[in-house]
Design a protein around this motif. Structure first.
Motif, PDB file in Angstrom:
ATOM      1  N   ILE A   1       0.729  -1.131  -0.010  1.00 56.69           N
ATOM      2  CA  ILE A   1       0.174   0.014  -0.221  1.00 56.69           C
ATOM      3  C   ILE A   1       0.827   1.233  -0.272  1.00 56.69           C
ATOM      4  O   ILE A   1       0.616   2.318  -0.682  1.00 56.69           O
ATOM      5  N   ASP A   2       1.980   1.324   0.819  1.00 58.91           N
ATOM      6  CA  ASP A   2       2.948   2.440   1.002  1.00 58.91           C
ATOM      7  C   ASP A   2       3.425   2.692  -0.716  1.00 58.91           C
ATOM      8  O   ASP A   2       3.628   3.769  -0.902  1.00 58.91           O
TER       9      ASP A   2
ATOM     10  N   PHE B   1       0.733   4.109  -2.902  1.00 64.16           N
ATOM     11  CA  PHE B   1       0.536   5.643  -2.436  1.00 64.16           C
ATOM     12  C   PHE B   1       1.529   6.581  -2.964  1.00 64.16           C
ATOM     13  O   PHE B   1       1.200   7.617  -3.176  1.00 64.16           O
ATOM     14  N   SER B   2       2.780   5.975  -3.095  1.00 63.72           N
ATOM     15  CA  SER B   2       3.806   6.760  -3.482  1.00 63.72           C
ATOM     16  C   SER B   2       3.637   6.939  -4.832  1.00 63.72           C
ATOM     17  O   SER B   2       3.993   8.247  -5.355  1.00 63.72           O
TER      18      SER B   2
ATOM     19  N   LEU C   1       1.221   7.791  -6.311  1.00 65.94           N
ATOM     20  CA  LEU C   1      -0.155   8.668  -6.276  1.00 65.94           C
ATOM     21  C   LEU C   1       0.395  10.228  -6.215  1.00 65.94           C
ATOM     22  O   LEU C   1      -0.270  11.167  -6.450  1.00 65.94           O
TER      23      LEU C   1
ATOM     24  N   CYS D   1     -13.368   8.455  -1.746  1.00 66.08           N
ATOM     25  CA  CYS D   1     -12.858   7.102  -2.134  1.00 66.08           C
ATOM     26  C   CYS D   1     -13.553   6.086  -1.869  1.00 66.08           C
ATOM     27  O   CYS D   1     -14.252   5.726  -1.035  1.00 66.08           O
TER      28      CYS D   1
ATOM     29  N   ASP E   1     -12.896   1.787  -0.823  1.00 71.03           N
ATOM     30  CA  ASP E   1     -11.900   0.696  -0.952  1.00 71.03           C
ATOM     31  C   ASP E   1     -12.823  -0.462  -1.124  1.00 71.03           C
ATOM     32  O   ASP E   1     -13.455  -1.250  -0.455  1.00 71.03           O
TER      33      ASP E   1
ATOM     34  N   THR F   1      -6.491  -0.423   4.489  1.00 74.24           N
ATOM     35  CA  THR F   1      -6.214   0.613   3.457  1.00 74.24           C
ATOM     36  C   THR F   1      -7.437   1.612   3.542  1.00 74.24           C
ATOM     37  O   THR F   1      -7.115   2.795   3.312  1.00 74.24           O
TER      38      THR F   1
ATOM     39  N   ARG G   1      -5.768   4.193   5.853  1.00 73.37           N
ATOM     40  CA  ARG G   1      -4.502   5.090   5.318  1.00 73.37           C
ATOM     41  C   ARG G   1      -5.236   5.915   4.132  1.00 73.37           C
ATOM     42  O   ARG G   1      -4.640   7.097   4.026  1.00 73.37           O
ATOM     43  N   LEU G   2      -6.419   5.586   3.624  1.00 72.31           N
ATOM     44  CA  LEU G   2      -6.892   6.388   2.649  1.00 72.31           C
ATOM     45  C   LEU G   2      -7.513   7.824   3.326  1.00 72.31           C
ATOM     46  O   LEU G   2      -7.435   8.957   2.818  1.00 72.31           O
TER      47      LEU G   2
ATOM     48  N   ARG H   1      -4.738  10.486   3.989  1.00 70.74           N
ATOM     49  CA  ARG H   1      -4.328  11.267   2.861  1.00 70.74           C
ATOM     50  C   ARG H   1      -4.933  12.835   2.925  1.00 70.74           C
ATOM     51  O   ARG H   1      -6.018  12.681   3.061  1.00 70.74           O
TER      52      ARG H   1
ATOM     53  N   THR I   1      -8.479  13.944   1.487  1.00 70.72           N
ATOM     54  CA  THR I   1      -9.635  12.740   1.716  1.00 70.72           C
ATOM     55  C   THR I   1     -10.952  13.262   2.657  1.00 70.72           C
ATOM     56  O   THR I   1     -10.442  13.743   3.607  1.00 70.72           O
TER      57      THR I   1
END
Length: 204
Positions: free
Chosen positions: A32-33, A36-37, A39, A47, A49, A57, A60-61, A64, A67
């Motif tokens: 996931i990291d 996201f990098s 993006l 969002c 999921d 996840t 983590r969204l 951001r 969001t």
């Protein structure tokens, strides 16, 4: 590791499923990291999921920048319970909802999300092209759909080992997925690889 534990990745059930979810939350974090990098500083207010599992996840969204709201959906009752617990604060604050449902028939209005994400889950979608079309339906114009897979579809030995345990599991190469996304109506697809991981970002 026994076959029943492995098969719980498809649809976590009972206490073994809860343990499997906790393991997946930790195991998927580097994937996931990395995704996201890719993006950068892109912002996605709403969002989705897909196959949210234990809700890591989704969490983590929500962290951001930009969001505003995240919906997590999964067809496992145990996953929905665990994802709800993981994101209870954001749910209580009106920034998140976790629902039990089928990704092939999303309970969402047309053009209502700016970003959709599927982490290590598309292997188990029985009608993948139709599901991709459904995802395209709920995305606004120029929105993105990201797929993150740990398997690049080229490890035949791994496939032969897992198929007897999970016969409904399907493996895809980046080329397979790019073709399916374009057929489903996405205007362009960006492919990234960090062997054996793959990431595809379909733009509506």
């Amino acid at each position: 590791m026994n076959k029943k534990y492995i098969s719980n990745a498809q649809k976590p059930i009972g206490e073994m499923g809860r343990k499997r979810i906790q393991e997946m939350n930790l195991h998927h974090a580097p994937l996931i990291d990395w995704g996201f990098s890719l993006l950068g500083d892109s912002r996605f207010p709403r969002c989705l999921d897909l196959g949210c599992g234990g809700g890591e996840t989704t969490h983590r969204l929500l962290l951001r920048e930009g969001t505003e709201f995240v919906t997590g959906i999964d067809y496992s009752k145990v996953a929905v319970e665990e994802a709800t617990k993981r994101n209870q604060k954001e749910i209580d604050g009106g920034r998140c909802r976790i629902i039990r449902g089928d990704v092939s028939s999303l309970p969402a209005e047309t053009s209502s999300y700016s970003f959709a994400l599927a982490v290590e889950t598309i292997y188990f979608w029985p009608h993948i092209e139709e599901t991709f079309q459904e995802i395209a339906r709920i995305l606004i114009p120029s929105a993105s759909f990201m797929i993150l897979n740990e398997d690049d579809g080229k490890n035949i030995a791994c496939q032969e080992r897992l198929r007897p345990i999970m016969p409904n599991m399907n493996f895809y190469t980046a080329e397979d997925l790019e073709s399916l996304l374009l057929k489903a109506g996405f205007s362009s697809v960006f492919v990234h690889a960090k062997s054996p991981w793959i990431c595809l970002i379909g733009k509506k």
